[in-house]
Design a protein around this motif. Structure first.
Motif, mmCIF file in Angstrom:
data_model
loop_
_atom_site.group_PDB
_atom_site.id
_atom_site.type_symbol
_atom_site.label_atom_id
_atom_site.label_comp_id
_atom_site.label_asym_id
_atom_site.label_seq_id
_atom_site.Cartn_x
_atom_site.Cartn_y
_atom_site.Cartn_z
ATOM 1 N N GLU A 166 -10.036 7.611 7.215
ATOM 2 C CA GLU A 166 -10.473 7.779 5.405
ATOM 3 C C GLU A 166 -10.903 9.124 5.632
ATOM 4 N N GLY B 36 -5.538 -1.022 4.035
ATOM 5 C CA GLY B 36 -4.536 -1.133 2.962
ATOM 6 C C GLY B 36 -4.000 -0.252 2.194
ATOM 7 N N LYS B 37 -5.289 0.563 2.050
ATOM 8 C CA LYS B 37 -5.209 1.585 1.599
ATOM 9 C C LYS B 37 -4.816 2.932 1.690
ATOM 10 N N LEU B 38 -5.102 2.980 3.112
ATOM 11 C CA LEU B 38 -4.258 3.914 3.797
ATOM 12 C C LEU B 38 -3.014 3.584 4.880
ATOM 13 N N LYS C 27 -7.007 -11.512 8.049
ATOM 14 C CA LYS C 27 -6.891 -9.975 7.188
ATOM 15 C C LYS C 27 -8.868 -10.413 5.783
ATOM 16 N N ALA D 268 0.573 -1.603 -0.214
ATOM 17 C CA ALA D 268 0.563 -0.139 0.069
ATOM 18 C C ALA D 268 0.709 1.245 -0.004
ATOM 19 N N ALA D 269 0.127 2.141 0.693
ATOM 20 C CA ALA D 269 0.936 3.529 0.913
ATOM 21 C C ALA D 269 2.281 3.069 0.723
ATOM 22 N N ASN E 170 -13.108 -6.400 6.117
ATOM 23 C CA ASN E 170 -13.091 -5.744 4.881
ATOM 24 C C ASN E 170 -12.276 -4.573 5.668
ATOM 25 N N SER E 171 -11.886 -4.047 7.145
ATOM 26 C CA SER E 171 -11.556 -3.128 7.538
ATOM 27 C C SER E 171 -9.851 -3.067 7.199
ATOM 28 N N TYR E 172 -8.810 -4.619 7.038
ATOM 29 C CA TYR E 172 -8.008 -4.807 6.883
ATOM 30 C C TYR E 172 -7.179 -4.020 4.783
ATOM 31 N N LYS E 173 -8.851 -4.621 3.957
ATOM 32 C CA LYS E 173 -8.437 -3.747 2.922
ATOM 33 C C LYS E 173 -8.825 -2.591 2.738
ATOM 34 N N ARG E 174 -9.380 -1.828 3.914
ATOM 35 C CA ARG E 174 -9.557 0.249 3.977
ATOM 36 C C ARG E 174 -8.612 0.313 4.841
#
Length: 378
Positions: A114, A141-143, A132, A8-9, A135-139
């Protein structure tokens, strides 16, 4: 150890996540991250550390609320601020982690992240695990810039390679060198406990004083056995055909709550396989038994057809030879037929552990008795 996995970031972002089963390395990496993000000259009020060890789901929800409050509150004297949620234990697939209060609390925290942090606010999260599938893990991972420090799986062949890299790095920092095979022995005894591994190297450093080279006898005399080291000691007991010692160590591990299949696949099968491999090699080829370096050189000199089945290091640079070297002289205590029978018995024990309700201790004890009992001469 291999470098941590990242996702991710970028590393320069405001949110940083450090995860993994290797608690020592997670704590160290998180601390270094907080120190790096802290502005030079910042006072003790610049950062806020919130302990993430929740007693229950409601406590986890309260911890997340405290983090949100910390992120939205500037320091007393202005300036930059780092908020560290330290050692969160409610993000994994556990009873507490799956409870609604914990899940909702972390979702609320993600909503705030976010929405964006203040220009001078940084957030660091460290945890031993995270589910993993959520959905919180995916969120997240984008941050965030995510680093993962997991312990190697000692039940799998070649696990030593990753630990050897870390041990070599620590030894180099202290200016230590090791005789051939000594560092391999240290890794086997310390196992996957990286904190103990580093402590043992520092202990050796103090013991040696001005001497900078460590031998195998020094390692044997100074290094304490970890849980993985006890597992390895069962292998040693098998190698010298010491039934009583093997049964004692088995009892210790089972009393500690270790999984019977893990003991079978992580300790018994690898040593039996190593004994069988070197017994066949020594029967068919000329193998140097004098030293570890001579042994590895004789392996390298063999034709590929003779070494295609030998275990290799994860990086592919050569054979994972130290377990084979340890088994070289031990193999003389067994015949080829006995070792073939022992490997077949391991397979049968594995089937019994997986498919039947037999007592796991009885299954493993019978296996050891069958393999290590004195030969019956006729």
């Amino acid at each position: 150890m291999p470098p941590p996995k990242k996702a991710a970031a970028t590393d320069s972002g405001p949110i940083h996540v450090i995860l993994g089963t290797d608690d020592a390395r997670v704590k160290e990496a998180a601390m270094k991250t907080v120190q790096r993000l802290t502005p030079p000259g910042a006072d003790e009020f610049a950062n806020e550390i919130i302990e993430g060890n929740a007693d229950n789901a409601e406590h986890a929800g309260q911890i997340c609320s405290n983090v949100i409050l910390a992120l939205q509150t500037m320091p007393f004297f202005g300036g930059a601020k780092v908020v560290w949620l330290k050692g969160a234990n409610f993000l994994g697939d556990t009873q507490t982690g799956k409870a609604q209060a914990a899940v909702q609390g972390f979702e609320n925290l993600l909503d705030v992240l976010e929405g964006g942090l203040g220009p001078d606010v940084k957030f660091v999260l460290s945890a031993n695990s995270i589910d993993k599938r959520r959905n919180s893990y995916k969120r997240l991972g984008k941050l965030a810039a995510i680093e993962v420090f997991d312990k190697p799986d000692t039940s799998k062949a070649g696990w030593e390679g990753a630990v050897l890299a870390q041990a070599s790095q620590k030894a180099k920092q202290l200016g230590l060198t090791f005789e051939s095979g000594a560092l391999d022995l240290l890794v086997q005894m310390a196992g996957d406990d990286t904190r103990q591994l580093e402590n043992e190297i520092e202990k050796i450093d103090l013991y040696l004083g001005e001497r900078r080279r460590c031998g195998i006898n020094t390692v044997r005399g100074l290094v304490s056995l970890s849980r993985a080291g006890v597992v390895w000691e069962i292998g040693n007991a098998i190698g010298v055909r010491d039934l009583q010692r093997a049964l004692e160590l088995l009892g210790v591990l089972l009393y500690q709550g270790q999984n019977a299949i893990g003991i079978l696949l992580g300790a018994i099968v690898p040593r039996v396989r190593s004994l069988l491999v070197v017994k066949e090699l020594a029967t068919k080829h000329k193998i140097n038994r004098a030293s570890y370096s001579g042994f590895t050189s004789s392996l390298d000199a063999l034709p590929p057809s003779a070494t295609a089945h030998l275990p290799r290091k994860k990086d592919g640079t050569g054979f994972n030879a130290y377990p084979l070297f340890l088994a070289l002289n031990e193999a003389g205590k067994f015949t080829l037929d006995e070792l073939h029978a022992a490997l077949e018995a391991c397979l049968e024990a594995n089937v019994k552990l997986v498919t039947t309700q037999l007592d796991s201790k009885v299954v493993l004890e019978r296996l050891l008795v069958g393999m290590l009992s004195p030969r019956v001469t006729r």
